[in-house]
Design a protein around this motif. Structure first.
Motif, short mmCIF file in Angstrom:
data_model
loop_
_atom_site.label_atom_id
_atom_site.label_comp_id
_atom_site.label_asym_id
_atom_site.label_seq_id
_atom_site.Cartn_x
_atom_site.Cartn_y
_atom_site.Cartn_z
N ASP A 91 0.86 -1.18 0.00
CA ASP A 91 0.00 0.00 0.00
C ASP A 91 0.90 1.23 0.00
O ASP A 91 2.13 1.12 0.12
CB ASP A 91 -0.93 0.01 1.21
CG ASP A 91 -2.21 0.81 0.96
OD1 ASP A 91 -2.28 1.49 -0.10
OD2 ASP A 91 -3.13 0.78 1.79
N THR A 93 1.13 5.60 1.35
CA THR A 93 0.59 6.63 2.23
C THR A 93 1.27 7.96 1.94
O THR A 93 2.46 8.01 1.60
CB THR A 93 0.77 6.26 3.72
OG1 THR A 93 0.09 7.22 4.54
CG2 THR A 93 2.23 6.24 4.13
N HIS A 124 5.68 4.13 -0.27
CA HIS A 124 5.09 2.88 -0.78
C HIS A 124 5.74 1.73 -0.03
O HIS A 124 6.97 1.59 -0.03
CB HIS A 124 5.35 2.74 -2.28
CG HIS A 124 4.89 3.93 -3.08
ND1 HIS A 124 3.66 3.99 -3.69
CD2 HIS A 124 5.52 5.11 -3.36
CE1 HIS A 124 3.54 5.15 -4.31
NE2 HIS A 124 4.65 5.84 -4.12
N ASP A 145 -0.28 5.06 -6.88
CA ASP A 145 0.15 3.77 -6.34
C ASP A 145 0.41 2.75 -7.45
O ASP A 145 1.39 2.00 -7.40
CB ASP A 145 -0.92 3.21 -5.38
CG ASP A 145 -0.98 3.98 -4.07
OD1 ASP A 145 -0.02 4.72 -3.77
OD2 ASP A 145 -1.99 3.84 -3.36
N ALA A 164 -3.26 -6.69 -2.26
CA ALA A 164 -3.39 -5.23 -2.31
C ALA A 164 -4.86 -4.87 -2.50
O ALA A 164 -5.68 -5.73 -2.87
CB ALA A 164 -2.55 -4.66 -3.45
N ASP A 165 -5.19 -3.60 -2.25
CA ASP A 165 -6.58 -3.18 -2.41
C ASP A 165 -6.89 -2.89 -3.88
O ASP A 165 -6.01 -2.96 -4.75
CB ASP A 165 -6.91 -1.98 -1.51
CG ASP A 165 -6.11 -0.73 -1.86
OD1 ASP A 165 -5.73 -0.57 -3.04
OD2 ASP A 165 -5.85 0.09 -0.95
N TYR A 168 -5.01 -1.00 -6.73
CA TYR A 168 -3.93 -1.65 -7.51
C TYR A 168 -4.49 -2.56 -8.58
O TYR A 168 -3.77 -3.40 -9.12
CB TYR A 168 -3.03 -2.45 -6.58
CG TYR A 168 -2.19 -1.59 -5.65
CD1 TYR A 168 -0.90 -1.19 -6.00
CD2 TYR A 168 -2.68 -1.19 -4.42
CE1 TYR A 168 -0.14 -0.42 -5.15
CE2 TYR A 168 -1.93 -0.40 -3.55
CZ TYR A 168 -0.65 -0.02 -3.93
OH TYR A 168 0.10 0.76 -3.09
N ARG A 207 -5.35 -7.48 5.05
CA ARG A 207 -4.63 -6.35 4.48
C ARG A 207 -4.44 -5.21 5.49
O ARG A 207 -3.62 -4.32 5.29
CB ARG A 207 -5.38 -5.83 3.24
CG ARG A 207 -4.54 -5.01 2.30
CD ARG A 207 -5.40 -4.39 1.22
NE ARG A 207 -6.41 -3.52 1.80
CZ ARG A 207 -6.17 -2.27 2.20
NH1 ARG A 207 -4.97 -1.76 2.08
NH2 ARG A 207 -7.13 -1.55 2.71
N HIS A 208 -5.17 -5.27 6.60
CA HIS A 208 -5.01 -4.25 7.64
C HIS A 208 -3.59 -4.26 8.21
O HIS A 208 -3.16 -3.28 8.84
CB HIS A 208 -6.02 -4.45 8.77
CG HIS A 208 -5.80 -5.69 9.57
ND1 HIS A 208 -4.93 -5.73 10.63
CD2 HIS A 208 -6.32 -6.94 9.45
CE1 HIS A 208 -4.92 -6.94 11.14
NE2 HIS A 208 -5.75 -7.70 10.44
N VAL A 210 -0.78 -3.96 6.67
CA VAL A 210 0.03 -2.88 6.11
C VAL A 210 -0.41 -1.53 6.65
O VAL A 210 0.40 -0.63 6.89
CB VAL A 210 0.00 -2.92 4.56
CG1 VAL A 210 -1.36 -2.58 3.99
CG2 VAL A 210 1.05 -1.97 3.99
N GLU A 211 -1.70 -1.36 6.92
CA GLU A 211 -2.19 -0.12 7.53
C GLU A 211 -1.65 0.01 8.95
O GLU A 211 -1.28 1.11 9.40
CB GLU A 211 -3.72 -0.11 7.54
CG GLU A 211 -4.37 -0.24 6.18
CD GLU A 211 -4.15 0.98 5.29
OE1 GLU A 211 -3.65 2.00 5.80
OE2 GLU A 211 -4.47 0.90 4.09
#
Length: 249
Positions: A91, A93, A124, A145, A164-165, A168, A207-208, A210-211
């Protein structure tokens, strides 16, 4: 123990690695490293470092010199040597660029660009199955991204699954991951003809991780806001922050 001090256990582990990079084991080495960590944690200007760490200019010169030699990236790479790459999550930011980060004298692209947040850089990041940083790249905040994803994916060694979300959702990214031997889990957009039949939603929900990694890295104020003029020095700050997530492991 004051927050700016390293525990004996962590300093012992960190010192052993640093000395592998041909650093001189001088009496003030620990205070110099702790001064760099203090600046990373608080984001204060180098000139405002407390006297406890010695002369601010000496601490800055050490950081800058070690940054030129790529020491902080080497430290990060040593600590993550036994990474679990069964799953990798990626991800990006935004990082607000402070006004002091502008005006680098060398004339090169220092990866600061215009976005909706103003002058920004973009971090990234790829994290492993434990949510620990694996690789990262720095671009200007105007870089999408999807645009940077292939370069980020190339830096990942021997991952099995890439998650990935839907930001992507690109065939180029899917092809890149598969060419490197990865299974790619990226949901398709609503207007996609192919849809998401058979999609692995339980794995995607992880995936949380990476957040969470972004949240932990941005506890360091010099990561959350970019104060460094040079991309090289900001990359060193991010490498050091990533290394400190790995240090207790």
């Amino acid at each position: 123990m004051p927050r700016y001090r390293l525990t004996e256990e962590r300093w012992s582990k960190l010192k052993e690695i640093l000395l592998q990079f041909s650093l001189y084991n001088k009496a003030g080495l620990r205070k110099t490293v702790e001064g760099i960590l203090f600046r990373m944690r608080t984001g204060v200007p180098w000139r405002d470092l407390p006297d406890h760490f010695g002369k601010w200019n000496s601490v800055y010169k050490a950081f800058n010199d070690w940054s030129k030699k790529g020491l902080w990236k080497k430290l990060f790479n040593v600590l993550k040597a036994d990474s679990d790459l069964e799953w990798v999550f990626i991800d990006g930011t935004y990082v607000k660029a402070h006004q002091h980060s502008a005006g680098a004298a060398d004339g090169y692209d220092e990866n600061i660009g215009k976005s909706r947040a103003g002058n920004t850089s973009k971090l990234h990041l790829a994290v492993n199955a434990y949510g620990l940083p694996e690789v990262f790249t720095i671009t200007g905040g105007h870089i999408n991204d999807c645009t940077e994803a292939p370069a980020l994916i190339e830096k990942i060694d021997a991952a099995q699954v890439l998650i990935a979300d839907k930001g992507y959702d690109s065939q180029i990214i899917r092809d890149k991951g598969e060419a490197l031997g990865m299974s790619v889990i990226i949901p398709r957009r609503k207007n996609s003809i192919k849809g998401n039949k058979g999609f692995d939603w339980p794995l995607y929900k992880l995936r949380h991780l990476v957040e969470n990694a972004f949240a932990r890295l941005k506890q360091y104020r010099a990561v959350a806001t970019r104060y460094d003029k040079l991309t090289r020095n900001y990359e060193s700050i991010v490498s050091l922050a990533c290394a400190f997530l790995w240090l207790p492991m």
